[in-house]
Scaffold this motif. Structure first.
Motif, PDB file in Angstrom:
ATOM      1  N   LEU A 184       0.807  -1.225   0.000  1.00  0.00           N
ATOM      2  CA  LEU A 184       0.000   0.000   0.000  1.00  0.00           C
ATOM      3  C   LEU A 184       0.847   1.286   0.000  1.00  0.00           C
ATOM      4  CD1 LEU A 184      -2.958   0.905  -0.041  1.00  0.00           C
ATOM      5  CD2 LEU A 184      -2.897   0.976   2.459  1.00  0.00           C
ATOM      6  N   THR A 186       3.262   2.155  -1.789  1.00  0.00           N
ATOM      7  CA  THR A 186       3.492   2.654  -3.152  1.00  0.00           C
ATOM      8  C   THR A 186       2.294   3.506  -3.604  1.00  0.00           C
ATOM      9  OG1 THR A 186       4.884   0.786  -3.762  1.00  0.00           O
ATOM     10  CG2 THR A 186       3.814   1.940  -5.571  1.00  0.00           C
ATOM     11  N   PHE A 187       1.107   3.042  -3.267  1.00  0.00           N
ATOM     12  CA  PHE A 187      -0.088   3.819  -3.630  1.00  0.00           C
ATOM     13  C   PHE A 187      -0.183   5.113  -2.825  1.00  0.00           C
ATOM     14  CE2 PHE A 187      -2.219  -0.379  -5.007  1.00  0.00           C
ATOM     15  CZ  PHE A 187      -1.745  -0.219  -6.304  1.00  0.00           C
ATOM     16  N   ALA A 190       1.917   7.516  -4.540  1.00  0.00           N
ATOM     17  CA  ALA A 190       1.294   7.966  -5.787  1.00  0.00           C
ATOM     18  C   ALA A 190       0.200   8.998  -5.516  1.00  0.00           C
ATOM     19  CB  ALA A 190       0.718   6.767  -6.540  1.00  0.00           C
ATOM     20  N   ILE A 191      -0.588   8.754  -4.463  1.00  0.00           N
ATOM     21  CA  ILE A 191      -1.673   9.686  -4.117  1.00  0.00           C
ATOM     22  C   ILE A 191      -1.076  11.018  -3.651  1.00  0.00           C
ATOM     23  CG2 ILE A 191      -3.562  10.105  -2.461  1.00  0.00           C
ATOM     24  CD1 ILE A 191      -4.330   8.080  -4.630  1.00  0.00           C
ATOM     25  N   HIS A 203      -5.542   3.869 -11.326  1.00  0.00           N
ATOM     26  CA  HIS A 203      -4.941   2.553 -11.115  1.00  0.00           C
ATOM     27  C   HIS A 203      -5.727   1.483 -11.866  1.00  0.00           C
ATOM     28  CE1 HIS A 203      -4.011  -1.214  -8.728  1.00  0.00           C
ATOM     29  NE2 HIS A 203      -2.962  -0.939  -9.479  1.00  0.00           N
ATOM     30  N   SER A 219      -5.824  -2.187  -2.819  1.00  0.00           N
ATOM     31  CA  SER A 219      -6.551  -1.247  -3.688  1.00  0.00           C
ATOM     32  C   SER A 219      -5.991   0.135  -3.412  1.00  0.00           C
ATOM     33  CB  SER A 219      -8.033  -1.261  -3.335  1.00  0.00           C
ATOM     34  OG  SER A 219      -8.657  -0.091  -3.840  1.00  0.00           O
ATOM     35  N   ILE A 220      -5.876   0.949  -4.460  1.00  0.00           N
ATOM     36  CA  ILE A 220      -5.370   2.315  -4.245  1.00  0.00           C
ATOM     37  C   ILE A 220      -6.350   3.108  -3.386  1.00  0.00           C
ATOM     38  CG2 ILE A 220      -6.349   3.475  -6.302  1.00  0.00           C
ATOM     39  CD1 ILE A 220      -3.461   4.743  -6.611  1.00  0.00           C
ATOM     40  N   VAL A 223      -5.875   3.918   0.446  1.00  0.00           N
ATOM     41  CA  VAL A 223      -5.137   5.084   0.940  1.00  0.00           C
ATOM     42  C   VAL A 223      -6.178   6.113   1.396  1.00  0.00           C
ATOM     43  CG1 VAL A 223      -3.595   6.974   0.306  1.00  0.00           C
ATOM     44  CG2 VAL A 223      -3.220   4.679  -0.645  1.00  0.00           C
ATOM     45  N   ALA A 226      -8.021   8.870  -0.832  1.00  0.00           N
ATOM     46  CA  ALA A 226      -7.562   8.610  -2.209  1.00  0.00           C
ATOM     47  C   ALA A 226      -8.595   9.070  -3.230  1.00  0.00           C
ATOM     48  CB  ALA A 226      -7.274   7.120  -2.395  1.00  0.00           C
ATOM     49  N   ALA A 230      -8.181   9.876  -7.145  1.00  0.00           N
ATOM     50  CA  ALA A 230      -7.923   8.589  -7.817  1.00  0.00           C
ATOM     51  C   ALA A 230      -9.186   7.847  -8.246  1.00  0.00           C
ATOM     52  CB  ALA A 230      -7.104   7.678  -6.897  1.00  0.00           C
ATOM     53  N   GLU A 232     -10.007   3.652  -9.762  1.00  0.00           N
ATOM     54  CA  GLU A 232      -9.414   2.336  -9.963  1.00  0.00           C
ATOM     55  C   GLU A 232     -10.296   1.548 -10.932  1.00  0.00           C
ATOM     56  OE1 GLU A 232      -6.910   0.017  -6.992  1.00  0.00           O
ATOM     57  OE2 GLU A 232      -8.950  -0.567  -6.453  1.00  0.00           O
TER      58      GLU A 232
END
Ligand SMILES: *Cc1c(COP(=O)(O)O)cnc(C)c1O
Length: 392
Positions: A184, A186-187, A190-191, A203, A219-220, A223, A226, A230, A232
């Motif tokens: 998580l 990594t997400f 990204a967020i 994503h 799941s992104i 976060v 998110a 974001a 997905e």
């Protein structure tokens, strides 16, 4: 005939040349093994087919679906997110049914950017991102991913200019073609990057449920906050062996989903209701069929991985997806190696460069054949490489 420049400029369909050669070789009696296909070969679980057959009988399901998909399907997606990820979604504003996630990805780009806008795409990555950006009149900028970093995004390498220009960022884990997986954090990065630079984060979770050895792909949307930046994409294609059914979804940010809904409502009228209802049934299931299917892919992956190691390849063992991404012997380009493997060993793989310039030096091997065929692949690869290709 007069056709658009944007269509004329599209690269030739990558697999068509290999497919033509495959037919020619088969015609002269070569037993070609095709590991280029990016789709599972297993049948759709019976309980989903049974549900489809039942729903097909109901005349109410023969009418147009609501543009954003049936309430039943959207609620099933929200239920799946709650159950599987602990993520709450409003089925009316934060879920949209798709005719497979591919059209959703391509149409989201049309709905989200203006001509001239920049989109950050993973390199190597699923080729649809780049072609869809092109069709929307946008510019793709590669987000480099490399093996040393486990193919996670390296945001510190994105230039100030690209950060300012980019409107969207695409990510895909478990990844096609690299089979890379993430945690998580990594997400979260990204967020944070998306919020700081006003870039929407998209994503693509096409392989979300196709994982091995107890690994669970995040799941992104797990976060916190998110959804502010974001969305997905999800699909039943890979997890439930339903590629031909064409059913997927996008979840998350309301504004992006509304824009995509508006755009699509002028182009299509969603998926056949009976398919949506069967898919809803699949998403509400205990996912035991997905687990069984993953066991089959894991056994194939282990067999292929072991064989490649024995043949001298440098390869990482994947925790998800239906692919093995492996380095090829020095002295070959991906294209030449793939070509030789077909001509001399009758095996089709996908050259890494089909997924972007950073794919050079790699090939993607799909695990879409049974164990006995994998044994045959390994036998042929060992024979092929023992001819001096990998000598050290
Ligand atoms: C297969 C695939 C898709 C598309 O799946 P659909 O069948 O259109 O739902 C999207 N992204 C990736 C990375 C894929 O491999």
């Amino acid at each position: 005939m007069y056709v658009s420049d944007r269509v004329k400029e599209l690269p030739p369909y990558l697999f068509s040349r290999f497919q033509k050669r495959k037919e020619e070789l088969k015609a002269i009696g070569v037993d070609v093994i095709d590991l280029g296909i990016g789709a599972p070969d297993l049948p759709t679980p019976k309980f989903i087919i049974d549900k489809l057959c039942e729903e097909v009988q109901n005349p109410m399901n023969h009418r147009y679906s609501p543009y954003d998909g049936s309430k039943e399907f959207r609620e099933a997606v929200a239920h799946f997110y709650q159950n599987h990820y602990g993520v709450e979604l409003d089925p009316d504003t934060e879920v949209l049914a798709l005719i497979g996630s591919k059209e959703g990805i391509a149409n989201l780009i049309q709905a989200a950017i203006n001509p001239g806008d920049t989109v950050l795409i993973p390199d190597p990555g699923y080729p649809v991102y780049q072609t869809a950006v092109h069709l929307a009149g946008g510019t793709s900028t590669y987000l480099p991913l490399d093996a040393q970093n486990g193919y996670v995004p390296m945001f510190e390498r994105v230039s100030e200019m690209d950060k300012q220009a980019a409107k969207l960022l695409f990510l895909n884990y478990p990844g096609n073609p690299t089979a890379a997986t993430v945690e998580l954090n990594t997400f979260l990065e990204a967020i944070t990057f998306g919020k700081k630079n006003n870039i929407a984060v998209i994503h693509d979770a096409a392989y979300d449920l196709v994982t091995f050895d107890g690994y669970k792909s995040p799941s992104i949307l797990q976060v916190p906050q998110a959804k502010e930046v974001a969305v997905e994409f999800g699909s039943l294609s890979k997890s439930f062996n339903m590629t031909g059914w064409r059913i997927g979804y996008v979840v998350g940010n309301k504004d992006l989903i509304k824009a995509l809904h508006t755009y699509k409502s002028n182009i299509d009228t969603s998926q056949f209701l009976a398919i949506q209802k069967a898919a809803a049934h699949a998403l509400r299931s205990d996912l035991s069929d997905v687990k069984k299917h993953n066991e089959i892919f894991k056994a194939r992956m282990e067999r292929m991985y072991q064989g490649l190691i024995e043949a001298g390849f440098e390869v990482e063992k994947p925790r998800g997806s239906i692919f093995i991404w492996t380095k090829i012997p020095a002295g070959y380009t991906s294209a030449v190696f793939s070509e030789k493997l077909l001509e001399e060993a009758g095996i089709i793989v996908t050259p890494g460069t089909a997924f972007g310039p950073s794919g050079e030096g790699y090939i993607r091997i799909s695990l879409s054949v049974q164990l006995d065929r994998i044994d045959e692949v390994i036998r042929r690869i060992k024979e092929f490489t023992s001819k001096g290709v990998i000598s050290s």
